[in-house]
Design an enzyme around this catalytic site. Sequence first.
Site, PDB file in Angstrom:
ATOM      1  N   GLU A   1      -6.902   0.711  -4.228  1.00  0.00           N
ATOM      2  CA  GLU A   1      -6.829   0.704  -2.528  1.00  0.00           C
ATOM      3  C   GLU A   1      -7.799   0.429  -2.228  1.00  0.00           C
ATOM      4  O   GLU A   1      -8.429  -0.904  -1.693  1.00  0.00           O
ATOM      5  CB  GLU A   1      -6.124   1.612  -2.002  1.00  0.00           C
ATOM      6  CG  GLU A   1      -4.860   1.888  -2.434  1.00  0.00           C
ATOM      7  CD  GLU A   1      -4.749   3.462  -2.025  1.00  0.00           C
ATOM      8  OE1 GLU A   1      -5.437   4.478  -1.776  1.00  0.00           O
ATOM      9  OE2 GLU A   1      -3.405   3.631  -2.707  1.00  0.00           O
TER      10      GLU A   1
ATOM     11  N   ASP B   1       0.703  -1.136   0.264  1.00  0.00           N
ATOM     12  CA  ASP B   1      -0.427  -0.023   0.159  1.00  0.00           C
ATOM     13  C   ASP B   1       0.971   1.205   0.022  1.00  0.00           C
ATOM     14  O   ASP B   1       1.853   1.280   1.043  1.00  0.00           O
ATOM     15  CB  ASP B   1      -1.106   0.132   1.391  1.00  0.00           C
ATOM     16  CG  ASP B   1      -1.582   1.242   1.936  1.00  0.00           C
ATOM     17  OD1 ASP B   1      -2.137   2.166   0.413  1.00  0.00           O
ATOM     18  OD2 ASP B   1      -2.721   1.343   2.330  1.00  0.00           O
TER      19      ASP B   1
ATOM     20  N   LYS C   1       3.166  11.187  -3.940  1.00  0.00           N
ATOM     21  CA  LYS C   1       1.858  10.985  -4.650  1.00  0.00           C
ATOM     22  C   LYS C   1       0.933  11.850  -5.360  1.00  0.00           C
ATOM     23  O   LYS C   1       0.532  11.703  -5.910  1.00  0.00           O
ATOM     24  CB  LYS C   1       0.670   9.533  -3.444  1.00  0.00           C
ATOM     25  CG  LYS C   1       0.291   8.833  -3.664  1.00  0.00           C
ATOM     26  CD  LYS C   1       0.062   8.040  -2.972  1.00  0.00           C
ATOM     27  CE  LYS C   1      -2.131   7.103  -3.366  1.00  0.00           C
ATOM     28  NZ  LYS C   1      -2.024   5.531  -2.540  1.00  0.00           N
TER      29      LYS C   1
ATOM     30  N   ASP D   1     -12.509   5.790   2.082  1.00  0.00           N
ATOM     31  CA  ASP D   1     -10.735   5.558   2.419  1.00  0.00           C
ATOM     32  C   ASP D   1     -10.064   6.763   1.643  1.00  0.00           C
ATOM     33  O   ASP D   1     -10.636   7.645   0.781  1.00  0.00           O
ATOM     34  CB  ASP D   1     -10.286   4.824   1.364  1.00  0.00           C
ATOM     35  CG  ASP D   1      -8.956   4.438   1.220  1.00  0.00           C
ATOM     36  OD1 ASP D   1      -8.795   4.969   1.795  1.00  0.00           O
ATOM     37  OD2 ASP D   1      -8.457   3.582   0.360  1.00  0.00           O
TER      38      ASP D   1
HETATM   39  P1  ADP Z   1      -2.183   7.390   3.508  1.00  0.00           P
HETATM   40  O1  ADP Z   1      -2.863   6.002   2.807  1.00  0.00           O
HETATM   41  O2  ADP Z   1      -2.535   8.227   2.277  1.00  0.00           O
HETATM   42  O3  ADP Z   1      -0.796   7.502   3.391  1.00  0.00           O
HETATM   43  P2  ADP Z   1      -2.708   7.184   5.752  1.00  0.00           P
HETATM   44  O4  ADP Z   1      -4.193   6.042   5.709  1.00  0.00           O
HETATM   45  O5  ADP Z   1      -1.808   6.413   6.376  1.00  0.00           O
HETATM   46  O6  ADP Z   1      -2.885   8.264   4.350  1.00  0.00           O
HETATM   47  O7  ADP Z   1      -3.614   8.488   6.931  1.00  0.00           O
HETATM   48  C1  ADP Z   1      -2.339   9.333   7.289  1.00  0.00           C
HETATM   49  C2  ADP Z   1      -3.645  10.473   7.587  1.00  0.00           C
HETATM   50  O8  ADP Z   1      -4.327  10.404   8.573  1.00  0.00           O
HETATM   51  C3  ADP Z   1      -2.356  12.031   7.407  1.00  0.00           C
HETATM   52  O9  ADP Z   1      -2.649  13.051   7.202  1.00  0.00           O
HETATM   53  C4  ADP Z   1      -2.971  11.981   9.719  1.00  0.00           C
HETATM   54  O10 ADP Z   1      -2.635  13.230   9.874  1.00  0.00           O
HETATM   55  C5  ADP Z   1      -3.817  11.735   9.735  1.00  0.00           C
HETATM   56  N1  ADP Z   1      -4.446  10.879  10.803  1.00  0.00           N
HETATM   57  C6  ADP Z   1      -3.457   9.739  11.212  1.00  0.00           C
HETATM   58  N2  ADP Z   1      -3.887   8.805  12.427  1.00  0.00           N
HETATM   59  C7  ADP Z   1      -4.457  10.212  13.351  1.00  0.00           C
HETATM   60  C8  ADP Z   1      -5.999  10.502  13.898  1.00  0.00           C
HETATM   61  N3  ADP Z   1      -5.992  10.213  15.405  1.00  0.00           N
HETATM   62  N4  ADP Z   1      -6.804  11.775  13.737  1.00  0.00           N
HETATM   63  C9  ADP Z   1      -6.935  12.431  12.962  1.00  0.00           C
HETATM   64  N5  ADP Z   1      -6.604  11.951  11.683  1.00  0.00           N
HETATM   65  C10 ADP Z   1      -5.405  11.114  11.691  1.00  0.00           C
HETATM   66 MG    MG Z   2      -4.100   4.386   2.196  1.00  0.00          MG
END
Ligand code: ADP
Ligand code: MG
Length: 616
Positions: free
Chosen positions: A178, A15, A77, A200
Site C-alpha cells: 500500500e 485497495d 482483513k 499509512d
Molecule cells: P483502510 O485502508 O484500513 O480501509 P481507511 O484508510 O479507509 O482504512 O481509514 C479508515 C479509518 O479512518 C477508520 O478507522 C475511520 O474511523 C478513520 N477515519 C475516517 N475519517 C476520519 C476522520 N475524519 N477523523 C478520524 N478518523 C477518521
Molecule cells: Mg488503507
Amino acid sequence: MGAQLNPMDYVVGIDLGTSNSVVAVVEDGAPVVIPNKGGYTTTPSIVATSESGTRLVGHIAKRQSVTNARNTVFAAKRLIGRKWDSPPARTVQQSCPYTIVEGPHGDVRIMMRDQVYSVPEISAFILQEIKLVAEQYVGASVQKAVVTVPAYFNDNQRQATKDAGRIAGLDVLRIVNEPTAASLAYGLDAKGEGTVAVYDLGGGTFDVSILSIEDGVFQVISTAGDTFLGGEDFDERVSGWLVERFRELTGVDVRQDRMALQRIRDAAEQTRCELSTVTESSVDLPFLYTMPNGDTHHLQETLSRTQLNDLTKDLVDRTIQICRKTLEEANLSPRDLDDVILVGGMVRMPLIQESVTKFFQREPCRGVHPDEVVALGASIQGTALTQGSTDLLLLDVTPHSLGIMISGGYFHELIGQNTTVPTSASHIFTTVRDNQTSVKILVLQGESDKAAENELLGEFILSGLEKAVRGQVEVDVTLSISADGIVSVAARDLKTGREQSITVTATSGLTEEELSALVSQSHDYMLDVKKNEELERAQLQVRKIVEEVEALFPEVRDVMSGTSFGRDAISKAEAVVERAKQDLQGSDVRALGEVQESLDRTLSMFRGVVTKTKLN
Ligand code: ADP
Ligand code: MG
C-alpha cells in the site's frame, strides 16, 4: 499510455482496505477513482447476510450493521492469513459481534447465519462487488487487477489475499504494498523526486515506508509496520470508555448485548471522526439498554478532543516508534527526507498530524488524497505491467526475514528483512541418518532467533532421497521471494542434479481443492447476480409499459368499442396486459422480453388511435 484501451486490457487497481475499499483505472493516461452505484469513491469493506439469506456488501451492509450485528462482518482483513491460535484471532473473538471458529487447517473461519466462511471468501465477496463497480464504469468485463496489501503483511496474508482475488474471478497480476502504491501516485502526480516517507494508518493496519524516487524508479529503502494497529483500536478505546461510563451510571455491563455494543461502536467511531474537526462532541444513544423489568437506560456523554487524545495517545506513540525504527533501518535521519506523505482515513486525526509533524520535523505533503492515493497507484502499476512500460520501475523490499528451522528449534535466516525483491537464497541440507529418504523443512518468517516465535509459512517434505550413509546426500533448497512478496521453495539433489519433489502442508488458509471449489461457486453466484440484474431490468421495463398501456385504455375504449374490429383489438390488448402481469410474477427473463414486444406493439397502436382522434 494515452491511447484508448482495448476492453480486454482493462486492468484495475484495488485497495482492499480493512474499513474501505477503493478501485481505480487509468483512463487516457491518467488514473481515476471509480465511484460506486451510490456515487461514493470508497466502498465499506463490510459483508452481511440478511434475514432472507441475501448477501449484502458495502454501504448496504453497513447500514444494517446495528440491527443485524451477529451476521455482519467488518474488518475481516484483520483475520486474513491468520492462525486460529494467534493473538489477533483472540482479540477479534472477544470484541466482535460476529462469531469466528477454528478452520480445518488451524485457520480462522467466520460465521454468518450458521454458514461458515473462510476469510479469503469474505474478502472475495468485497472484491466481487468492487469488480462489478468497475465493470459498470468501463462497460466491459474486468478480469485483471493489481491488489494492494499492507507492506508489513507476511507471506500467509499475501497468499490469502491472492486467493481472495482468485475466488472473486480476478487475475491478480501483482500484489503491491500500500505505501509503495501511494508513492507511485504521489511521484507521478506531483512529479515528486527525492527521499520520502509514507505514513499509512487505516482502519486496521499501520505501515511506514521510506522510499527514494528518481527518474521513474521507486525504490523502497526500508519498511515497518503493525498489521494489528488502526482505527479499530482507537474505536475500541472510545467504546471501552463509553461502556465503563454507562456501567458507572447504571450499573449495567452492556458488553453481553451485541446490538447495544454495536451501537456503542458505531457512535464511538462517529464521535472520534467528529473530534477531528471540533473539540467537543456528544454521544447520544437513547434506549440503549432495557432491563428485565422493562426500565430503559439511555447513554448521553460528552467527549472532548483532549480526552480522546488521552485515551489513544499510546497508540499514536506506537506508530511513531515504528517510524523511528524504519528510519534507523534506512540509516537516515528525519532531516534527510524531502517529503512525508500521509495516507489512510486516520491521518485526519489532529493528534496524528501533530505527532507526525513533530517527529519528521516537517509539515506533511498536502497534495495527496489519503483515501484514494493507494488505489490510484495500484492502477498505475497495473497499466505499466500490461503495457510493458519501461518508464516505471518499482523496487520493493521484503518486510520480514525469511529462513528455516534448524536443530535446537532455532531460526536460520536466509533472506534478511528489507532485502529488495525479487530475491532468492539457498541452503544445503544433508541427511542426518543412514538411508534417510526424506527431510522435513520448516519455512518461517520473522525476526526472532527462536523458530517457534516466528510465523510458520509451511512444512515442506523432500522425499525420494537416495539411500546412503548419513551426510552423503546433499539437497540444495532455494527459497525465493517474488515481486509480490510471496515465497516459494525449490529443491535439487546436488549429486544427481535432480529436482526434488516437495509436498507443502497447508499451515493456514485453503487447500487447492477448497480453492477451486470456491472459485466455481463464486462464478455461479456472479452469474446469478447478473441474471438477477437482468431480471430486474426486464421487470422494470415491462411494468413501465403496462402502466402506459393501462393509462390509455379508457380513451382507446371510447374510440374503438364501436366496431367489432375495435372490440377484438381491445380484448387482445387486455390479454397482453394480463399475460404481462402474470410474467411479472415469475422470473423468466425471456418471457418478459417476449411480452414486452407485444406490449410495445399494443402501446404504439394505442398511441396511434389516441393521436388520430385528437387530430380529428
Ligand atoms: P483502510 O485502508 O484500513 O480501509 P481507511 O484508510 O479507509 O482504512 O481509514 C479508515 C479509518 O479512518 C477508520 O478507522 C475511520 O474511523 C478513520 N477515519 C475516517 N475519517 C476520519 C476522520 N475524519 N477523523 C478520524 N478518523 C477518521
Ligand atoms: Mg488503507
